[in-house]
Design an enzyme around this catalytic site. Structure first.
Site, PDB file in Angstrom:
ATOM      1  N   ASP A 218      -1.208  38.510   9.348  1.00  0.00           N
ATOM      2  CA  ASP A 218      -1.902  37.442   8.639  1.00  0.00           C
ATOM      3  C   ASP A 218      -2.662  37.991   7.431  1.00  0.00           C
ATOM      4  O   ASP A 218      -3.331  39.019   7.535  1.00  0.00           O
ATOM      5  CB  ASP A 218      -2.889  36.796   9.624  1.00  0.00           C
ATOM      6  CG  ASP A 218      -3.499  35.513   9.114  1.00  0.00           C
ATOM      7  OD1 ASP A 218      -2.745  34.562   8.863  1.00  0.00           O
ATOM      8  OD2 ASP A 218      -4.734  35.460   8.969  1.00  0.00           O
ATOM      9  N   GLU A 270       6.586  55.338  16.588  1.00  0.00           N
ATOM     10  CA  GLU A 270       6.416  56.186  17.780  1.00  0.00           C
ATOM     11  C   GLU A 270       6.868  55.463  19.039  1.00  0.00           C
ATOM     12  O   GLU A 270       7.060  56.079  20.073  1.00  0.00           O
ATOM     13  CB  GLU A 270       4.922  56.479  18.009  1.00  0.00           C
ATOM     14  CG  GLU A 270       4.361  57.595  17.190  1.00  0.00           C
ATOM     15  CD  GLU A 270       2.831  57.516  17.211  1.00  0.00           C
ATOM     16  OE1 GLU A 270       2.240  56.900  18.138  1.00  0.00           O
ATOM     17  OE2 GLU A 270       2.232  58.055  16.261  1.00  0.00           O
TER      18      GLU A 270
HETATM   19  C1  GLC Z   1      -3.022  32.659   6.953  1.00  0.00           C
HETATM   20  C2  GLC Z   1      -2.566  31.672   8.017  1.00  0.00           C
HETATM   21  C3  GLC Z   1      -3.397  30.445   7.880  1.00  0.00           C
HETATM   22  C4  GLC Z   1      -4.844  30.799   8.107  1.00  0.00           C
HETATM   23  C5  GLC Z   1      -5.287  31.918   7.174  1.00  0.00           C
HETATM   24  C6  GLC Z   1      -6.565  32.531   7.624  1.00  0.00           C
HETATM   25  O1  GLC Z   1      -2.783  32.194   5.688  1.00  0.00           O
HETATM   26  O2  GLC Z   1      -1.208  31.444   7.911  1.00  0.00           O
HETATM   27  O3  GLC Z   1      -3.003  29.435   8.750  1.00  0.00           O
HETATM   28  O4  GLC Z   1      -5.642  29.687   7.880  1.00  0.00           O
HETATM   29  O5  GLC Z   1      -4.358  32.967   7.146  1.00  0.00           O
HETATM   30  O6  GLC Z   1      -6.371  33.272   8.793  1.00  0.00           O
END
Ligand code: GLC
Ligand code: MG
Length: 558
Positions: A218, A270
């Site tokens: 993310d 690993e």
């Molecule tokens: C990314 C995710 C989104 C979230 C953001 C903060 O963009 O896909 O849904 O709100 O990160 O974590």
């Protein structure tokens, strides 16, 4: 055990991810096993056979970890457990095992840019002194102005409003501010901290040991900030790293992120098996994005430039060419994607005026997109995407042709964007509505009861899986056939060659298959000597390709 038999035509031993079709499950909206209106992990297990029938290679699950759900689980309070609304840790284990038993791989979401404000580290930081080790895991700063009552810099939250929130000292007086590029419930971690780095390596190992096949990372372009936290003067676009012709914003796509991913890659390497890292990085141009998938970094990076490209033959050809060239240079596959839980579903997006900026949500009082036009283009776009070499991601429900829910009542909205923009941007709830499985069941088969955390529109009945299965011409059967052909013909591992074509028509060969998409007003003929294999919509009487239709064709066999 945790290496499912590979389902690609090359047999075991290939790098499965290079051509995989990966299906995104948004757990709260996929399938609800207990009738509380929120999808859960046992619900996913119950539907795995349907995913096998669709013909995908892997699933990616959006976060299911313990969380106050300030941002639908992207605010993680414990990276090593499952939130009770989604089940228990043993349900995650069972899901991984059951998916593997069916030859499906499992990718989980890793959220390293920020934790939840309910994470024990952040709670500890709030109770600790400025300058303490506990605060150093996050980004705490004194405010500006005589009393420190102005935020430390000009940065804004992606969800609207300032990217800083002021804290109270233990004695109740106003204290330092902390950085949150997203919601105030999502404090940014400080990636200069060794503890932060060590903790995420440990989290990777925790899930690797449970048998996952990879991590979707993310906000992969956000972890490292420019050291001076310099002010940023925003152009109109506030939220992403894709400022092609401008200096790079100090909070996105800093060179320092790559060192982190090199370390993670060595952790994965690993481990026995072929686990992958996929970057969610809103970074343009393609060459900067390709840096995330250099041989010693991640395996894949979502191609959002492709997702955002206008529906014209020029724009599509340019982005395809450019993406392939950029990833070829570093030896990585391109990772195509048209929809996810953050953007308008492409069956709706493609009905908007061509080239218009992507809106952040649509409400009941906004002009309503033409659903038929959107679906027609979405089917053409998907069939084009599934012919392209590389990997592709699908978002749950797109195989049903689901549109965005564009008339959700404002009172039910949950995306923090709606609140944080003072109700000017509706946000992402419209693409997150629980999906329909059975036309005549409560909650359209989402769960055993009528409960659904966001209301489903009545049109869901006609999109339900049981209305489309085995129905010739349905969107579901189009996906299923395309996925089967893609695998049988090895298109994901193919080579693309452009063909001469009239203006407004995109034509190419991927290995033996000719792909034609008609963006123009007039129907066009297929190249001489070819016959259609599959088409995204009916061909006209003389076998010509109408407007907004994609066809895969092959040499006519005599
Ligand atoms: C990314 C995710 C989104 C979230 C953001 C903060 O963009 O896909 O849904 O709100 O990160 O974590
Ligand atoms: Mg439930």
């Amino acid at each position: 055990m945790n290496t499912p038999s590979t389902r690609t035509r090359d047999g075991a031993g290939t790098e499965w991810w290079r051509e995989a079709v990966i299906y995104q499950i948004y757990p709260r909206s996929f399938a609800d096993s207990d009738g509380d209106g929120i999808g859960d992990l046992p619900g996913v297990v119950d539907r795995l056979d349907d995913l096998v029938a669709l013909g995908i290679d892997a699933i990616w699950l959006s976060p299911f970890y313990p969380s106050p759900q300030a941002d639908a689980g992207y605010d993680v309070a414990d990276y090593r457990d499952v939130d009770p609304i989604f089940g228990r840790l043993t349900d995650a284990d069972r899901l991984i095992a059951e998916a593997h038993r069916r030859g499906l791989r499992v990718i989980v979401d890793l959220v390293p840019n920020h934790t939840s404000s309910a994470h024990p580290w952040f709670v500890e930081a709030l109770g600790a002194e400025p300058g303490s080790a506990a605060r150093d895991r996050y980004v705490f700063r004194d405010g500006r102005g005589q009393h420190g009552d102005r935020p430390p810099n000009s940065w804004r939250s992606v969800f609207g409003g300032p990217a800083w929130t002021r804290t109270d000292n233990p004695d109740g007086t106003p204290g330092q501010w902390y950085l949150h590029l997203f919601d105030a419930g999502q404090p940014d971690l400080n990636w200069d901290s060794e503890q932060v780095r060590d903790e995420f390596v440990a989290i990777l190992r925790f899930w690797l040991d449970r048998g996952v096949d990879g991590f979707r990372v993310d906000v992969a372009h956000g972890l490292v900030k420019q050291a001076d936290l310099a002010d940023w003067h925003y152009p109109e676009e506030t939220t992403s790293g894709d400022h092609v012709d401008q200096p790079r914003p100090p909070m996105w796509d800093q060179d320092g992120v790559h060192e982190i991913y090199r370390q993670w890659r060595s952790v994965l390497d690993e481990h026995p098996g072929q686990q992958i890292l996929v970057a969610e990085a809103w970074v343009q141009p393609a060459e900067r994005l390709a840096a995330y998938v250099r041989p010693d970094e991640m395996h894949q990076a979502f191609n959002f430039e492709y997702l955002e490209a206008a529906w014209t033959s020029d724009a599509q050809r340019t982005v395809i060419e450019r993406s392939l060239a950029a990833t070829d240079k570093v030896g990585a596959p391109t990772t195509w994607v048209l929809s996810n839980h953050d953007v308008l579903r492409h069956a709706t997006r493609l009905a908007l005026p061509i080239g218009a900026a992507r809106p952040r949500g649509i409400g009941a009082n906004d002009p309503q997109p033409d659903t038929a036009l959107g679906l027609r283009r979405a089917r053409a776009a998907t069939l084009l995407m599934l012919a392209l070499p590389g990997s592709a991601y699908l978002y749950q429900g797109e195989e049903l042709g689901l549109p965005e829910h564009t008339t959700l009542p404002d009172e039910v909205r949950q995306d923090p964007t709606w609140r944080r923009t003072d109700h000017t941007e509706r946000g992402r709830d419209g693409c997150r509505v629980p999906i329909p499985w059975e036309a005549d069941s409560p909650s359209y088969g989402f769960g055993p009861t009528d409960a659904s955390w966001l209301p489903q529109p009545p049109v869901w009945a006609e999109y339900a899986l049981d209305r489309q299965r085995d129905v010739p011409g349905s969107t579901y059967e189009l996906y299923r056939t395309a996925l089967r052909l893609r695998r049988d013909l090895g298109l994901g591992a193919g080579r693309l060659r452009w063909l001469e074509s009239p203006e407004d028509v995109l034509a190419c060969c991927v290995d033996e298959v000719t792909v034609v998409t008609n963006f123009g007003a007039e129907p066009v003929s297929l190249p001489p000597g070819t016959e259609p294999l599959i088409a995204s919509g009916p061909l006209n009487g003389s076998g010509r390709v109408p407007t907004d239709v994609t066809v895969w064709a092959r040499q006519r066999v005599r």
